[in-house]
Design an enzyme around this catalytic site. Structure first.
Site, PDB file in Angstrom:
ATOM      1  N   LEU A 118       0.813  -1.214   0.000  1.00 33.73           N
ATOM      2  CA  LEU A 118       0.000   0.000   0.000  1.00 33.73           C
ATOM      3  C   LEU A 118       0.849   1.267   0.000  1.00 33.73           C
ATOM      4  O   LEU A 118       1.881   1.339   0.653  1.00 33.73           O
ATOM      5  CB  LEU A 118      -0.929   0.003   1.223  1.00 33.73           C
ATOM      6  CG  LEU A 118      -1.885  -1.191   1.319  1.00 33.73           C
ATOM      7  CD1 LEU A 118      -2.773  -1.057   2.559  1.00 33.73           C
ATOM      8  CD2 LEU A 118      -2.746  -1.328   0.066  1.00 33.73           C
TER       9      LEU A 118
ATOM     10  N   GLY B  17      -1.629   6.338  -2.768  1.00 34.02           N
ATOM     11  CA  GLY B  17      -2.722   6.188  -3.735  1.00 34.02           C
ATOM     12  C   GLY B  17      -3.821   5.310  -3.162  1.00 34.02           C
ATOM     13  O   GLY B  17      -5.020   5.586  -3.314  1.00 34.02           O
ATOM     14  N   HIS B  18      -3.409   4.233  -2.466  1.00 32.65           N
ATOM     15  CA  HIS B  18      -4.400   3.338  -1.848  1.00 32.65           C
ATOM     16  C   HIS B  18      -5.062   4.004  -0.642  1.00 32.65           C
ATOM     17  O   HIS B  18      -6.285   3.954  -0.488  1.00 32.65           O
ATOM     18  CB  HIS B  18      -3.718   2.052  -1.355  1.00 32.65           C
ATOM     19  CG  HIS B  18      -3.090   1.216  -2.431  1.00 32.65           C
ATOM     20  ND1 HIS B  18      -1.734   1.076  -2.558  1.00 32.65           N
ATOM     21  CD2 HIS B  18      -3.635   0.461  -3.415  1.00 32.65           C
ATOM     22  CE1 HIS B  18      -1.460   0.274  -3.564  1.00 32.65           C
ATOM     23  NE2 HIS B  18      -2.591  -0.113  -4.110  1.00 32.65           N
TER      24      HIS B  18
ATOM     25  N   LYS C 250      -5.944   6.159 -11.955  1.00 33.26           N
ATOM     26  CA  LYS C 250      -4.664   5.743 -12.537  1.00 33.26           C
ATOM     27  C   LYS C 250      -4.858   4.576 -13.496  1.00 33.26           C
ATOM     28  O   LYS C 250      -4.217   4.501 -14.533  1.00 33.26           O
ATOM     29  CB  LYS C 250      -3.679   5.347 -11.433  1.00 33.26           C
ATOM     30  CG  LYS C 250      -2.305   4.961 -11.977  1.00 33.26           C
ATOM     31  CD  LYS C 250      -1.422   4.433 -10.898  1.00 33.26           C
ATOM     32  CE  LYS C 250      -1.750   3.023 -10.515  1.00 33.26           C
ATOM     33  NZ  LYS C 250      -1.570   2.046 -11.615  1.00 33.26           N
ATOM     34  N   ASP C 251      -5.749   3.659 -13.107  1.00 32.80           N
ATOM     35  CA  ASP C 251      -6.016   2.501 -13.957  1.00 32.80           C
ATOM     36  C   ASP C 251      -7.331   2.750 -14.706  1.00 32.80           C
ATOM     37  O   ASP C 251      -8.367   2.152 -14.408  1.00 32.80           O
ATOM     38  CB  ASP C 251      -6.084   1.246 -13.088  1.00 32.80           C
ATOM     39  CG  ASP C 251      -4.771   1.035 -12.344  1.00 32.80           C
ATOM     40  OD1 ASP C 251      -3.769   0.710 -12.997  1.00 32.80           O
ATOM     41  OD2 ASP C 251      -4.726   1.255 -11.124  1.00 32.80           O
TER      42      ASP C 251
ATOM     43  N   ARG D 102       4.727  -1.007  -7.762  1.00 31.31           N
ATOM     44  CA  ARG D 102       5.949  -1.473  -8.429  1.00 31.31           C
ATOM     45  C   ARG D 102       7.007  -0.369  -8.535  1.00 31.31           C
ATOM     46  O   ARG D 102       8.143  -0.645  -8.909  1.00 31.31           O
ATOM     47  CB  ARG D 102       5.632  -2.011  -9.818  1.00 31.31           C
ATOM     48  CG  ARG D 102       4.875  -3.331  -9.846  1.00 31.31           C
ATOM     49  CD  ARG D 102       4.606  -3.710 -11.287  1.00 31.31           C
ATOM     50  NE  ARG D 102       3.982  -4.995 -11.479  1.00 31.31           N
ATOM     51  CZ  ARG D 102       2.704  -5.164 -11.828  1.00 31.31           C
ATOM     52  NH1 ARG D 102       1.910  -4.127 -11.954  1.00 31.31           N
ATOM     53  NH2 ARG D 102       2.228  -6.375 -12.053  1.00 31.31           N
TER      54      ARG D 102
HETATM   55  P1  AMP Z   1      -3.571  -2.141  -6.921  1.00 28.41           P
HETATM   56  O1  AMP Z   1      -3.190  -2.546  -5.536  1.00 28.41           O
HETATM   57  O2  AMP Z   1      -2.432  -1.639  -7.740  1.00 28.41           O
HETATM   58  O3  AMP Z   1      -4.429  -3.161  -7.610  1.00 28.41           O
HETATM   59  O4  AMP Z   1      -4.514  -0.872  -6.737  1.00 28.41           O
HETATM   60  C1  AMP Z   1      -5.665  -0.910  -5.937  1.00 28.41           C
HETATM   61  C2  AMP Z   1      -6.503   0.309  -6.231  1.00 28.41           C
HETATM   62  O5  AMP Z   1      -5.752   1.473  -5.920  1.00 28.41           O
HETATM   63  C3  AMP Z   1      -6.898   0.411  -7.706  1.00 28.41           C
HETATM   64  O6  AMP Z   1      -8.218   0.915  -7.793  1.00 28.41           O
HETATM   65  C4  AMP Z   1      -5.909   1.407  -8.239  1.00 28.41           C
HETATM   66  O7  AMP Z   1      -6.387   2.125  -9.363  1.00 28.41           O
HETATM   67  C5  AMP Z   1      -5.753   2.324  -7.048  1.00 28.41           C
HETATM   68  N1  AMP Z   1      -4.500   3.043  -7.141  1.00 28.41           N
HETATM   69  C6  AMP Z   1      -3.253   2.518  -7.269  1.00 28.41           C
HETATM   70  N2  AMP Z   1      -2.349   3.509  -7.399  1.00 28.41           N
HETATM   71  C7  AMP Z   1      -3.049   4.671  -7.353  1.00 28.41           C
HETATM   72  C8  AMP Z   1      -2.685   6.043  -7.440  1.00 28.41           C
HETATM   73  N3  AMP Z   1      -1.428   6.429  -7.607  1.00 28.41           N
HETATM   74  N4  AMP Z   1      -3.669   6.968  -7.359  1.00 28.41           N
HETATM   75  C9  AMP Z   1      -4.967   6.595  -7.193  1.00 28.41           C
HETATM   76  N5  AMP Z   1      -5.364   5.321  -7.108  1.00 28.41           N
HETATM   77  C10 AMP Z   1      -4.424   4.379  -7.185  1.00 28.41           C
END
Ligand code: AMP
Length: 285
Positions: free
Chosen positions: A16, A19-20, A143-144, A181
Site C-alpha cells: 500500500l 494512492g491506496h 490511474k487505472d 511497483r
Molecule cells: P492495486 O493494488 O495496484 O491493484 O490498486 C488498488 C486500487 O488502488 C486500484 O483501484 C488502483 O487504481 C488504485 N490506485 C493505485 N495507485 C493509485 C494512485 N497512484 N492513485 C490513485 N489510485 C491508485
C-alpha cells in the site's frame, strides 16, 4: 426503503501507498463501514509476468490500515488463493477450469492489447470480491483508467448492487503516478519518469488551448510526442491513445462535451535488468 448502514470497499493487491490510502480515507469519510481487501490476484497475471515477485508487505500494510486518525477501517479481507478460486487457478488460460468473467468491448484494446488475460482476471476477481463483501460503494483509482471502465461495465451488466466510485490519481512530487511497483525503480529513474506525465499534461494543455470544437486529436498527440522525444533512447513508448472515456474507442476528434481519456504505457529499463511498464492517463473534458 430499508435503512441500512453503507459499506465502502477498497480492493487492493497490497504494497500500500498513498494512492491506496487516499481511496480508503475517502471510503471512511463517506460510509458507515469500510472494508479493504489485500489479494494479489493470480488470474490477472500472464505466465511470463511478475506474480511471484509482485511486492508483498502484509504486516506493513496492516499497520498502515490501522493508522488512520478518527474513523477506522472495520475489516481487512486477506483471502487465500483457494478461497477466491475454489476450482483452483493456474496461469495458463488454456489449462484453467472454473468460472471467469469477460467484459467484451473494453478489455481488448490499450492495456488489453499488451496483456490479453489481464482484464478477464480483474473482472473475475472483482466480481468475486463484490459477492463476498456486497458493498454499497466500491472505490477505484483513475490511474487505472481502463480498469475503471471494465469494472463499471461489469457492475452494470451483471446487475451488482454497488456504486463504482473513481478517485483521482495520486502522484509523486514530480508527477509520476504512485504505483506499488515503483519500489523497484532507482531514485534516478524515478526522476526521469516525470516525463511520462509531463507529456500527457502538454497534450491536455494543447486541448484546452484550442478554440475550435471538436479538437483534432493530432494536435494533442503531437504535443505529447514532442515531449516523449526527450525520453532516454532505451525507453519504449508502447502506446499513446486518445479514447472515448466510456467506450475506449479511438477518437480522431475530441468533443469537449464528451471528453476523452489520454493514456500511455512506457517500458522503462530497471537497474536489475528487468523492465518496468508504467501506465498513466489524463482526462480531457
Ligand atoms: P492495486 O493494488 O495496484 O491493484 O490498486 C488498488 C486500487 O488502488 C486500484 O483501484 C488502483 O487504481 C488504485 N490506485 C493505485 N495507485 C493509485 C494512485 N497512484 N492513485 C490513485 N489510485 C491508485
Amino acid at each position: 426503503m430499508i435503512n441500512r448502514e453503507t459499506v465502502g470497499f477498497v480492493p487492493t493487491m497490497g504494497a500500500l501507498h498513498k494512492g491506496h490510502t487516499h481511496l480508503v480515507g475517502h471510503s471512511l469519510e463517506n460510509n458507515h463501514r469500510t472494508i479493504v481487501s489485500i489479494f494479489v490476484n493470480p488470474s490477472q497475471f500472464a505466465p511470463h509476468e511478475d506474480l511471484d515477485s509482485y511486492p508483498r508487505s502484509l504486516e506493513r500494510d496492516l499497520n498502515t490500515l490501522g493508522g488512520f486518525s478518527g474513523k477506522q477501517v472495520d475489516a481487512v479481507f486477506v483471502p487465500k488463493v483457494l478461497e477466491m478460486y475454489p476450482s483452483g487457478i493456474v496461469l495458463d488460460v488454456n489449462q484453467q477450469v472454473g468460472t471467469f468473467v469477460n467484459v467484451h468491448g473494453c478489455s481488448e484494446q490499450l492495456e488489453g492489447a499488451q496483456r490479453p488475460v489481464f482484464f478477464r482476471g480483474v473482472a473475475t476477481v472483482v466480481a468475486k470480491l463484490l459477492n463476498v463483501v456486497a458493498p454499497t460503494n466500491v472505490y477505484f483509482g483513475q490511474k487505472d483508467a481502463q480498469q475503471c471502465v471494465v469494472v463499471k461495465n461489469m457492475v452494470k451488466d451483471l446487475l451488482f448492487d454497488t456504486q463504482v466510485n473513481v478517485l483521482p490519481t495520486l502522484r509523486e512530487e514530480n508527477g509520476l503516478a504512485m504505483l506499488s511497483r515503483n519500489e523497484y525503480l532507482s531514485a534516478e529513474t524515478k526522476a526521469q519518469c516525470a516525463v511520462i506525465y509531463k507529456g500527457l499534461v502538454a497534450g491536455k494543455q494543447a486541448f484546452e488551448a484550442q478554440n475550435q470544437s471538436p479538437v483534432n486529436s493530432n494536435i494533442i498527440m503531437n504535443e505529447i510526442l514532442q515531449v516523449y522525444l526527450t525520453m532516454p533512447t532505451s525507453w519504449e513508448v508502447e502506446y499513446v491513445a486518445i479514447s472515448h472515456p466510456e467506450t475506449l474507442e479511438d477518437l480522431d476528434f475530441v468533443d469537449p462535451a464528451v471528453g476523452a481519456t489520454v493514456s500511455t504505457a512506457v517500458r522503462v529499463p530497471r537497474e536489475d535488468g528487468k523492465i518496468a511498464r508504467l501506465i498513466d492517463n489524463v482526462q480531457l473534458s
